[in-house]
Enzyme design. Structure first.
Site, PDB file in Angstrom:
ATOM      1  N   HIS A  94      74.974 128.708  54.945  1.00 58.03           N
ATOM      2  CA  HIS A  94      73.553 128.382  54.837  1.00 58.03           C
ATOM      3  C   HIS A  94      72.718 129.531  55.425  1.00 58.03           C
ATOM      4  O   HIS A  94      73.055 130.072  56.483  1.00 58.03           O
ATOM      5  CB  HIS A  94      73.245 127.072  55.563  1.00 58.03           C
ATOM      6  CG  HIS A  94      71.914 126.513  55.175  1.00 58.03           C
ATOM      7  ND1 HIS A  94      70.733 127.060  55.640  1.00 58.03           N
ATOM      8  CD2 HIS A  94      71.567 125.510  54.338  1.00 58.03           C
ATOM      9  CE1 HIS A  94      69.720 126.395  55.103  1.00 58.03           C
ATOM     10  NE2 HIS A  94      70.198 125.448  54.309  1.00 58.03           N
ATOM     11  N   GLU A 144      70.666 128.797  46.371  1.00 63.36           N
ATOM     12  CA  GLU A 144      69.540 128.403  47.228  1.00 63.36           C
ATOM     13  C   GLU A 144      68.787 129.649  47.701  1.00 63.36           C
ATOM     14  O   GLU A 144      69.167 130.282  48.691  1.00 63.36           O
ATOM     15  CB  GLU A 144      70.047 127.605  48.442  1.00 63.36           C
ATOM     16  CG  GLU A 144      68.897 127.170  49.336  1.00 63.36           C
ATOM     17  CD  GLU A 144      69.309 126.146  50.373  1.00 63.36           C
ATOM     18  OE1 GLU A 144      69.050 124.963  50.151  1.00 63.36           O
ATOM     19  OE2 GLU A 144      69.889 126.530  51.398  1.00 63.36           O
TER      20      GLU A 144
HETATM   21  P1  PGA Z   1      64.858 121.763  51.886  1.00 65.11           P
HETATM   22  O1  PGA Z   1      66.210 122.349  52.530  1.00 65.11           O
HETATM   23  O2  PGA Z   1      65.268 120.724  50.881  1.00 65.11           O
HETATM   24  O3  PGA Z   1      64.115 121.199  53.047  1.00 65.11           O
HETATM   25  O4  PGA Z   1      64.182 122.908  51.234  1.00 65.11           O
HETATM   26  C1  PGA Z   1      67.309 122.642  51.742  1.00 65.11           C
HETATM   27  C2  PGA Z   1      68.370 123.301  52.568  1.00 65.11           C
HETATM   28  O5  PGA Z   1      68.044 124.277  53.262  1.00 65.11           O
HETATM   29  O6  PGA Z   1      69.523 122.875  52.579  1.00 65.11           O
END
Ligand code: PGA
Length: 222
Positions: A94, A144
């Site tokens: 992450h 992401e």
């Molecule tokens: P968010 O976070 O849905 O608050 O944007 C997603 C994540 O970082 O896993």
């Protein structure tokens, strides 16, 4: 048809075990009739054991793990410990871990290997720069972009961008599920699933509001 996967990444929330229990109870009640979506709960480490015991039918993941299974590594939690406790998944790579803790690509790769050896399914977050990982049994990849995470305030990535990124990743990744993460809500989940080719989503802030989250899960199923 493969089930849609929605991962609830609670990050460092909520502040007490009682609040964690209340949140999960409400979500499980609200999603009990939604059979076409697999929901994975990723609470902080300290709540995992208690929640797994109390909700044996729910599916759980951790938000990180170490790359060794046992030993003198103060403060770390091993993939084998998580597996033995009843965890099925672990989130790795992450961007918040790189940003706040200096986690490197090399560390993430070692963690992925150790988690897969321990029998955990790995939810591997990749941002925009990283190379697309190769297919591995037990691997799920999350596209992401760091800027799309809700704390950045810029909103979710446009579905066209997500679709083109997913198509590019699909040239390398043939079988592993690809999910999207970053400001996913009950309002945008349906279009993300219909228009981009993702198999699900990693959800942060929207997973901390029971009503918002079970609507998100319902809309993912629609
Ligand atoms: P968010 O976070 O849905 O608050 O944007 C997603 C994540 O970082 O896993």
């Amino acid at each position: 048809m493969e089930k849609t996967i929605i991962i609830a990444n609670w990050k460092m929330n909520p502040c007490t075990f009682l609040d964690a229990q209340a949140l999960i109870s409400e979500i499980l009640f609200g999603t009990k009739d939604t059979k076409t979506v697999n929901v994975v709960f990723c609470p902080p480490f300290v709540y995992l054991q208690g929640l797994i015991k109390k909700y044996p039918k729910a599916v759980f993941g951790a938000q990180d793990c170490f790359w060794e299974q046992q030993g003198a590594f103060t403060g770390e939690v091993s993939p084998q410990m998580l597996k033995a406790m009843g965890c099925a998944y672990v989130i790795l790579g992450h961007s918040e871990r790189a940003k706040y803790l200096g986690e490197t690509e090399d560390m993430v790769q070692k963690k992925v290997a150790a988690a897969l050896v321990a029998g955990l399914e790995v939810i591997l977050c990749v941002g925009e720069k990283e190379e697309t990982p190769k297919d591995m049994p037990g691997l799920l990849v999350v596209y992401e972009p760091e800027w799309a995470i809700s704390t950045e305030g810029k909103g979710a990535a446009d579905t066209k961008l997500v679709a083109s990124r997913v198509a590019a990743m699909r040239r390398t990744l043939k079988t592993s599920p690809i999910l999207y993460g970053g400001s996913v809500t009950s309002s945008n989940i349906a279009s993300l699933i219909k228009e981009t080719g993702v198999q699900g989503a990693l959800v942060g802030s929207a997973s901390l509001d029971a009503c918002e989250f079970f609507n998100l899960v319902k809309n993912a199923a629609a």
